[in-house]
Write an enzyme that holds these catalytic residues in place. Structure first.
Site, PDB file in Angstrom:
ATOM      1  N   TYR A 106       0.829  -1.213   0.000  1.00 44.03           N
ATOM      2  CA  TYR A 106       0.000   0.000   0.000  1.00 44.03           C
ATOM      3  C   TYR A 106       0.861   1.259   0.000  1.00 44.03           C
ATOM      4  O   TYR A 106       1.898   1.291   0.660  1.00 44.03           O
ATOM      5  CB  TYR A 106      -0.873   0.004   1.261  1.00 44.03           C
ATOM      6  CG  TYR A 106      -1.825   1.157   1.333  1.00 44.03           C
ATOM      7  CD1 TYR A 106      -2.975   1.166   0.566  1.00 44.03           C
ATOM      8  CD2 TYR A 106      -1.560   2.252   2.152  1.00 44.03           C
ATOM      9  CE1 TYR A 106      -3.858   2.229   0.618  1.00 44.03           C
ATOM     10  CE2 TYR A 106      -2.445   3.315   2.216  1.00 44.03           C
ATOM     11  CZ  TYR A 106      -3.593   3.309   1.446  1.00 44.03           C
ATOM     12  OH  TYR A 106      -4.458   4.365   1.502  1.00 44.03           O
ATOM     13  N   TRP A 108       1.352   5.700  -1.594  1.00 43.62           N
ATOM     14  CA  TRP A 108       1.107   6.793  -2.532  1.00 43.62           C
ATOM     15  C   TRP A 108       2.343   7.157  -3.360  1.00 43.62           C
ATOM     16  O   TRP A 108       2.459   8.288  -3.817  1.00 43.62           O
ATOM     17  CB  TRP A 108       0.640   8.020  -1.773  1.00 43.62           C
ATOM     18  CG  TRP A 108      -0.830   8.064  -1.517  1.00 43.62           C
ATOM     19  CD1 TRP A 108      -1.564   7.170  -0.796  1.00 43.62           C
ATOM     20  CD2 TRP A 108      -1.749   9.070  -1.980  1.00 43.62           C
ATOM     21  NE1 TRP A 108      -2.881   7.560  -0.772  1.00 43.62           N
ATOM     22  CE2 TRP A 108      -3.024   8.724  -1.482  1.00 43.62           C
ATOM     23  CE3 TRP A 108      -1.618  10.231  -2.746  1.00 43.62           C
ATOM     24  CZ2 TRP A 108      -4.159   9.492  -1.734  1.00 43.62           C
ATOM     25  CZ3 TRP A 108      -2.755  10.991  -2.981  1.00 43.62           C
ATOM     26  CH2 TRP A 108      -4.012  10.619  -2.483  1.00 43.62           C
TER      27      TRP A 108
HETATM   28  N1  LIG Z   1      -1.580   8.396  12.455  1.00 43.91           N
HETATM   29  C1  LIG Z   1      -2.043   8.387  11.207  1.00 43.91           C
HETATM   30  N2  LIG Z   1      -1.504   7.561  10.299  1.00 43.91           N
HETATM   31  C2  LIG Z   1      -1.953   7.571   9.031  1.00 43.91           C
HETATM   32  C3  LIG Z   1      -3.002   8.433   8.636  1.00 43.91           C
HETATM   33  C4  LIG Z   1      -3.574   9.283   9.621  1.00 43.91           C
HETATM   34  O1  LIG Z   1      -4.529  10.048   9.350  1.00 43.91           O
HETATM   35  N3  LIG Z   1      -3.056   9.245  10.888  1.00 43.91           N
HETATM   36  N4  LIG Z   1      -3.427   8.430   7.342  1.00 43.91           N
HETATM   37  C5  LIG Z   1      -3.223   7.205   6.576  1.00 43.91           C
HETATM   38  C6  LIG Z   1      -3.484   7.421   5.153  1.00 43.91           C
HETATM   39  S1  LIG Z   1      -5.043   8.011   4.763  1.00 43.91           S
HETATM   40  C7  LIG Z   1      -2.579   7.128   4.184  1.00 43.91           C
HETATM   41  S2  LIG Z   1      -3.064   7.259   2.545  1.00 43.91           S
HETATM   42  C8  LIG Z   1      -1.245   6.616   4.503  1.00 43.91           C
HETATM   43  C9  LIG Z   1      -0.154   7.120   3.551  1.00 43.91           C
HETATM   44  O2  LIG Z   1       0.962   6.313   3.657  1.00 43.91           O
HETATM   45  P1  LIG Z   1       1.995   6.084   2.445  1.00 43.91           P
HETATM   46  O3  LIG Z   1       1.296   6.237   1.145  1.00 43.91           O
HETATM   47  O4  LIG Z   1       2.698   4.808   2.691  1.00 43.91           O
HETATM   48  O5  LIG Z   1       2.987   7.305   2.643  1.00 43.91           O
HETATM   49  P2  LIG Z   1       4.023   8.004   1.645  1.00 43.91           P
HETATM   50  O6  LIG Z   1       4.921   8.791   2.491  1.00 43.91           O
HETATM   51  O7  LIG Z   1       3.274   8.728   0.577  1.00 43.91           O
HETATM   52  O8  LIG Z   1       4.805   6.759   1.053  1.00 43.91           O
HETATM   53  C10 LIG Z   1       5.150   6.641  -0.289  1.00 43.91           C
HETATM   54  C11 LIG Z   1       6.551   6.044  -0.365  1.00 43.91           C
HETATM   55  O9  LIG Z   1       6.821   5.728  -1.741  1.00 43.91           O
HETATM   56  C12 LIG Z   1       8.126   6.202  -2.093  1.00 43.91           C
HETATM   57  N5  LIG Z   1       8.112   6.466  -3.552  1.00 43.91           N
HETATM   58  C13 LIG Z   1       7.840   7.619  -4.199  1.00 43.91           C
HETATM   59  N6  LIG Z   1       7.884   7.441  -5.536  1.00 43.91           N
HETATM   60  C14 LIG Z   1       8.199   6.134  -5.744  1.00 43.91           C
HETATM   61  C15 LIG Z   1       8.381   5.341  -6.920  1.00 43.91           C
HETATM   62  O10 LIG Z   1       8.254   5.785  -8.046  1.00 43.91           O
HETATM   63  N7  LIG Z   1       8.689   4.007  -6.733  1.00 43.91           N
HETATM   64  C16 LIG Z   1       8.849   3.466  -5.487  1.00 43.91           C
HETATM   65  N8  LIG Z   1       9.166   2.167  -5.410  1.00 43.91           N
HETATM   66  N9  LIG Z   1       8.687   4.208  -4.365  1.00 43.91           N
HETATM   67  C17 LIG Z   1       8.329   5.510  -4.488  1.00 43.91           C
HETATM   68  C18 LIG Z   1       8.324   7.430  -1.233  1.00 43.91           C
HETATM   69  O11 LIG Z   1       9.699   7.730  -1.091  1.00 43.91           O
HETATM   70  C19 LIG Z   1       7.630   7.019   0.070  1.00 43.91           C
HETATM   71  O12 LIG Z   1       8.527   6.389   0.956  1.00 43.91           O
HETATM   72  O13 LIG Z   1      -0.910   6.974   5.845  1.00 43.91           O
HETATM   73  C20 LIG Z   1      -1.878   6.522   6.782  1.00 43.91           C
HETATM   74  N10 LIG Z   1      -1.374   6.729   8.134  1.00 43.91           N
HETATM   75  N1  LIG Z   2      -1.256  18.488   1.933  1.00 41.98           N
HETATM   76  C1  LIG Z   2      -1.687  17.211   2.001  1.00 41.98           C
HETATM   77  N2  LIG Z   2      -2.966  16.911   1.652  1.00 41.98           N
HETATM   78  C2  LIG Z   2      -3.415  15.627   1.735  1.00 41.98           C
HETATM   79  C3  LIG Z   2      -2.555  14.560   2.096  1.00 41.98           C
HETATM   80  C4  LIG Z   2      -1.205  14.901   2.460  1.00 41.98           C
HETATM   81  O1  LIG Z   2      -0.399  14.030   2.829  1.00 41.98           O
HETATM   82  N3  LIG Z   2      -0.820  16.217   2.384  1.00 41.98           N
HETATM   83  N4  LIG Z   2      -3.024  13.264   2.121  1.00 41.98           N
HETATM   84  C5  LIG Z   2      -4.246  12.949   1.371  1.00 41.98           C
HETATM   85  C6  LIG Z   2      -4.853  11.675   1.819  1.00 41.98           C
HETATM   86  S1  LIG Z   2      -4.050  10.214   1.424  1.00 41.98           S
HETATM   87  C7  LIG Z   2      -6.031  11.603   2.476  1.00 41.98           C
HETATM   88  S2  LIG Z   2      -6.696  10.067   2.894  1.00 41.98           S
HETATM   89  C8  LIG Z   2      -6.801  12.822   2.837  1.00 41.98           C
HETATM   90  C9  LIG Z   2      -7.382  12.727   4.251  1.00 41.98           C
HETATM   91  O2  LIG Z   2      -8.411  13.618   4.410  1.00 41.98           O
HETATM   92  P1  LIG Z   2      -9.210  13.667   5.808  1.00 41.98           P
HETATM   93  O3  LIG Z   2      -9.333  12.314   6.349  1.00 41.98           O
HETATM   94  O4  LIG Z   2     -10.453  14.427   5.585  1.00 41.98           O
HETATM   95  O5  LIG Z   2      -8.223  14.593   6.664  1.00 41.98           O
HETATM   96  P2  LIG Z   2      -7.449  14.660   8.040  1.00 41.98           P
HETATM   97  O6  LIG Z   2      -6.271  15.516   7.692  1.00 41.98           O
HETATM   98  O7  LIG Z   2      -7.201  13.347   8.668  1.00 41.98           O
HETATM   99  O8  LIG Z   2      -8.433  15.455   8.997  1.00 41.98           O
HETATM  100  C10 LIG Z   2      -9.215  16.561   8.583  1.00 41.98           C
HETATM  101  C11 LIG Z   2      -9.814  17.286   9.775  1.00 41.98           C
HETATM  102  O9  LIG Z   2     -10.752  16.453  10.457  1.00 41.98           O
HETATM  103  C12 LIG Z   2     -10.915  16.952  11.775  1.00 41.98           C
HETATM  104  N5  LIG Z   2     -11.301  15.839  12.643  1.00 41.98           N
HETATM  105  C13 LIG Z   2     -10.479  14.852  13.089  1.00 41.98           C
HETATM  106  N6  LIG Z   2     -11.187  13.986  13.857  1.00 41.98           N
HETATM  107  C14 LIG Z   2     -12.465  14.436  13.863  1.00 41.98           C
HETATM  108  C15 LIG Z   2     -13.660  13.954  14.461  1.00 41.98           C
HETATM  109  O10 LIG Z   2     -13.707  12.926  15.138  1.00 41.98           O
HETATM  110  N7  LIG Z   2     -14.805  14.654  14.240  1.00 41.98           N
HETATM  111  C16 LIG Z   2     -14.817  15.776  13.485  1.00 41.98           C
HETATM  112  N8  LIG Z   2     -15.989  16.392  13.298  1.00 41.98           N
HETATM  113  N9  LIG Z   2     -13.691  16.270  12.931  1.00 41.98           N
HETATM  114  C17 LIG Z   2     -12.541  15.600  13.099  1.00 41.98           C
HETATM  115  C18 LIG Z   2      -9.569  17.518  12.172  1.00 41.98           C
HETATM  116  O11 LIG Z   2      -9.737  18.741  12.885  1.00 41.98           O
HETATM  117  C19 LIG Z   2      -8.820  17.657  10.842  1.00 41.98           C
HETATM  118  O12 LIG Z   2      -8.312  18.957  10.609  1.00 41.98           O
HETATM  119  O13 LIG Z   2      -5.946  13.969   2.755  1.00 41.98           O
HETATM  120  C20 LIG Z   2      -5.292  14.066   1.497  1.00 41.98           C
HETATM  121  N10 LIG Z   2      -4.693  15.371   1.400  1.00 41.98           N
HETATM  122 MO   LIG Z   3      -5.090   8.456   2.439  1.00 38.71          MO
END
Ligand SMILES: Nc1nc2c(c(=O)[nH]1)N[C@H]1C(S)=C(S)[C@@H](COP(=O)(O)OP(=O)(O)OC[C@H]3O[C@@H](n4cnc5c(=O)[nH]c(N)nc54)[C@H](O)[C@@H]3O)O[C@H]1N2
Ligand SMILES: Nc1nc2c(c(=O)[nH]1)N[C@H]1C(S)=C(S)[C@@H](COP(=O)(O)OP(=O)(O)OC[C@H]3O[C@@H](n4cnc5c(=O)[nH]c(N)nc54)[C@H](O)[C@@H]3O)O[C@H]1N2
Ligand SMILES: [Mo]
Length: 759
Positions: A106, A108
């Site tokens: 998994y 991005w």
């Molecule tokens: N506590 C907490 N944890 C969370 C979340 C949260 O809200 N709270 N959110 C979760 C969510 S929604 C998500 S989507 C995940 C995101 O988690 P990830 O998608 O695993 O995070 P990234 O840092 O985007 O990891 C991408 C990796 O791919 C590598 N990469 C970039 N380009 C390439 C390429 O071309 N080839 C290869 N082989 N590698 C490449 C980058 O260097 C990086 O290490 O985190 C989750 N974790």
């Molecule tokens: N710049 C930037 N943008 C991103 C990403 C990134 O890495 N960087 N990652 C992308 C990815 S993979 C994802 S999945 C999305 C995630 O998008 P979301 O899941 O919507 O975003 P979060 O950043 O986890 O949280 C958004 C807001 O939710 C509020 N919140 C948290 N818990 C609660 C709750 O229990 N109740 C309510 N009412 N509010 C709450 C917090 O105040 C927070 O600011 O973002 C995407 N956008």
């Molecule tokens: Mo995500």
């Protein structure tokens, strides 16, 4: 591309301003540019790049993973690296079966359509006989399982569950936005963002006079515009708020019972629950106020405001369901919208994920075409993606998910490309121990990410500016051509080239390449778009222009009103639920007999929230949202992300009143801890965040100290990575989604010794 000035800008700049991570803007007319391509250039030659294929010394001498994460690496040739990988894949498949290879992989990594790391390694591994895979996402794993039970199979895709932004801008008059609009989240999207328009659409709706009510722990989730109000609530209590609102609608006689009986099933059971006829507890404003921390009067007023609205929309960000029992707010939001009766009307009903990423709700023809074919995986073993830790802990044991009885695979080899589990998974101290169990870990990475450091074989990969690709989000109008602008760093190769070499060892290289060079693949993938969108120019025309935008005038206008056909004629167009209706009670879920998810939406207190007994020891609710200045852990070491660190660490945000009460000041180095671990962070005191909550965005590179320990005896994490604190618990046995947002911590000032340990 309409404007010639744009075309010339692209041709002059694309070579040096390539695609960055999935939010990078290269469009000079973008209303709100995202992360900058410049930072990717800084990363390209940074010392964190992996320069050559590497093997861990202890793995070579057969330590079975014991030294993983603590050992040194030595460079090896590509020929040796690919032979080691091919041999090990064959050994594990031969001795233990292909399901012992876990390659859910998994993440991005890479915005490009061709250099999509996961597709490349899965295509390769299928030629080796397959692998155990993963399903769903960390982003909305609970919603993706719950919503199909309630609305039918298509609604597991979050885009199906939101009205178009144009309809919101034209019709919605009251939007209740739970979770709101975190500034910066719409910077990113899978496939990249060409024009960041979500915020402008929201602004357009508010300018037209839409009332926006943001409910979230942080007023910064609400834009500072007129007709926008913010109401704070305790994290993870939204389900209680929504049930309380339904209770108030009933008390006001404002529940839309005609709508409920025509389109829903099970509303009677939910009504009985809300009225307390099942257990004696009435769910009304007073009840919800106790749980959410909102005032009863405010909840009553909100119920009246929603009932009187001409076209109310219940919008919920993905963050709400990234918590224990995260299935429930999804179900409760649909229930509240059904009680209000505007589902299926333009701009009304329910929206899931508007504002979480840019693409949700974009009123465009989906720019979709087949990607790189992964072939067929003969192995059926598939885990819920956030079950990684449990899979390693409970190898071979049975578990339940969404009513299925499955077995966790006995994994001997982990293969990862394009993701960073030591960024994204919860309870990283637990993961670090469990990660030692497999025989072998193989990682493709451009940089020495925490996951690369925890591997046995690390294969260096190009960054986007070192290869050519096509990119575009499937919910955007523009395809972008990103030509290679610089030579690969060190010995880096593309994921495709690496996989081709590995398949050569089993005589499958030609099958893997399908007779195409990388350039041929781009033309071939582009032809897939042309077959669907005949107005697109030739491949040569596309690469010369740099970007092409679909002409919306060439097609029928896109009208995105979820459930409109069903509401028009529920008999002719039933939903794909068992009843054909919106299921506010699900006999299917009830029959699963789950303790943590019953037959209708319900609020139950999780282990960790501000109302739980544990809050006496750990008084702060930790939220770990997405980082403003980077994409997850990507770009952490460069540009704005690096500039915004304090003491070389991520900055935590806390209410000013809490800071004063603890004697902490802005910019101080603090320590966050609980029974799972501890990390250091900088501190910013906030006038928008509610007291009792602490916010530490994700993405700081996992940096355990060599010498200092957390109060629980695990290594102290020095960079501010919230995932040493979060619990590795599933949302529930229904979806087993990521529940990172259910986490309590305590906070103190860091000691001088701790402060001196800089990552
Ligand atoms: N506590 C907490 N944890 C969370 C979340 C949260 O809200 N709270 N959110 C979760 C969510 S929604 C998500 S989507 C995940 C995101 O988690 P990830 O998608 O695993 O995070 P990234 O840092 O985007 O990891 C991408 C990796 O791919 C590598 N990469 C970039 N380009 C390439 C390429 O071309 N080839 C290869 N082989 N590698 C490449 C980058 O260097 C990086 O290490 O985190 C989750 N974790
Ligand atoms: N710049 C930037 N943008 C991103 C990403 C990134 O890495 N960087 N990652 C992308 C990815 S993979 C994802 S999945 C999305 C995630 O998008 P979301 O899941 O919507 O975003 P979060 O950043 O986890 O949280 C958004 C807001 O939710 C509020 N919140 C948290 N818990 C609660 C709750 O229990 N109740 C309510 N009412 N509010 C709450 C917090 O105040 C927070 O600011 O973002 C995407 N956008
Ligand atoms: Mo995500």
């Amino acid at each position: 591309m309409a404007h010639s000035s744009e075309a010339s800008w692209f041709s002059t700049h694309l070579g040096t301003w390539p695609l960055g991570p999935q939010g990078t803007s290269i469009n000079p007319h973008d209303p709100a540019p995202g992360l900058s391509g410049e930072e990717f250039l800084e990363l390209a030659s940074h010392s964190v790049r992996v320069q050559a294929p590497m093997v861990r010394r202890g793995w070579r001498s057969g330590d079975n993973g014991a030294g993983r994460g603590a050992d040194s690496f030595e460079p090896i040739s590509w020929a040796e690296a690919t032979r080691l990988v091919a041999d090990e894949l064959q050994r594990v498949a031969g001795e233990h079966g292909n399901d012992a290879i876990y390659a859910g992989s998994y993440g991005w990594g890479s915005a490009g359509r061709f250099h999509h790391a996961q597709s490349q390694i899965k295509r390769m591994l299928n030629l080796f006989g397959g692998f155990s895979c993963s399903e769903h996402s960390y982003s909305y794993g609970a919603g993706a399982v719950m919503l199909p039970h309630v609305l039918g199979a298509p609604f597991g895709d979050t885009n199906a569950c939101a009205p178009g932004w144009d309809q919101v801008a034209a019709h919605t008059d009251v939007m209740l936005a739970l979770g709101g609009f975190r500034p910066g989240n719409t910077r990113c999207d899978a496939g990249g963002v060409f024009a960041h328009t979500a915020r402008s659409w929201l602004e357009k709706a508010c300018r037209r006079g839409m009332t926006l009510i943001v409910v979230s722990p942080d007023a910064a989730d609400a834009p500072a515009w007129p007709n926008v109000t913010h109401i704070p609530l305790r994290p993870t209590t939204d389900t209680a708020l929504m049930l309380g609102l339904i209770g108030e609608l009933e008390a006001l006689g404002q529940g839309q019972h005609d709508f409920l009986s025509r389109y829903c099933t099970g509303h009677e059971a939910l009504a009985r629950h809300v009225l307390g006829e099942d257990d004696g507890t009435v769910r009304n404003a007073a009840w919800a106020a106790e749980i959410t921390g909102m005032s009863p009067a405010r909840i009553e007023a909100l119920a009246r405001q929603l009932a009187e609205a001409r076209r109310p929309l219940i919008a919920m960000s993905w963050s709400l369901q990234r918590a224990r029992f995260g299935e429930q707010p999804c179900w409760a939001a649909v229930s509240l919208a059904a009680w209000l009766g505007h589902i299926g009307a333009p701009g009304g009903g329910v929206a899931f994920g508007l504002g979480s990423v840019n693409s949700v709700g974009q009123p465009v023809r989906p720019l979709k075409a087949p990607g790189v074919s992964q072939g067929i995986n003969p192995v059926s073993s598939c885990i819920p993606v956030a079950g990684l830790g449990d899979m390693l802990a409970s190898a071979g044991q049975p578990y339940r998910v969404n009513g299925d009885l499955r077995r966790w695979p006995r994994v001997r080899l982990i293969y990862w490309a394009g993701g960073n589990p030591f960024h994204h998974h919860q309870d990283l101290n637990r993961l670090r121990d469990l990660w030692k169990r497999p025989d072998t870990v193989i990682v493709h990475e451009p940089v020495w990410s925490a996951t690369a450091q925890q591997a046995d074989i690390v294969l260096p990969v190009t960054l986007p500016q070192e290869r050519s690709d096509i990119s575009g989000s499937s919910n955007d109008r523009t395809l972008v051509y990103s030509p290679a602008g610089r030579e690969p760093q060190g010995q880096a190769l593309t994921d495709h080239a690496i996989c081709a070499r590995i398949t050569a060892a089993i005589g499958q290289e030609e099958v893997f390449r399908d007779g195409r060079s990388e350039g041929d693949w781009l033309a071939y993938l582009y032809a897939g778009y042309q077959a669907r969108f005949p107005e697109l120019p030739s491949f040569e025309g596309f690469t010369a222009k740099g970007a092409v935008t679909l002409d919306e005038a060439a097609s029928a206008p896109v009208v995105q009103t979820p459930l409109a056909a069903f509401v028009d004629d529920p008999v002719a167009c039933p939903l794909s639920t068992p009843s054909g209706r919106i299921e506010l009670y699900s006999a299917t879920i009830a029959a699963m007999g789950l303790e943590e998810c019953g037959g209708h939406p319900a609020w139950q207190p999780p282990e960790e929230w501000l109302g739980s007994p544990l809050a006496a020891r750990y008084p702060f609710h930790l939220l770990s949202p997405q980082p403003l200045h980077r994409l997850h852990s990507q770009l952490d070491k460069v540009g704005a992300s690096a500039r915004h660190k304090q003491h070389g660490r991520e900055v935590a945000v806390m209410a000013r009143a809490d800071g004063i009460a603890l004697g902490l000041i802005d910019g101080q180095c603090i320590k966050l801890f609980n029974d799972r671990g501890a990390c250091l962070a900088g501190l910013a005191l906030s006038d928008t965040l509610m007291p009792g909550v602490i916010v530490l965005p994700t993405g700081a590179w996992f940096s355990p100290s060599d010498t200092l320990l957390a109060p629980n005896g695990t290594p102290l994490e020095r960079a501010g990575n919230p995932n040493v604190l979060t619990a590795d618990r599933p949302t529930s046995e229904l979806a087993r989604g990521c529940a990172a947002n259910s986490c309590l911590v305590a906070v103190t000032a860091a000691t001088a010794e701790e402060q001196a340990d800089v990552p």
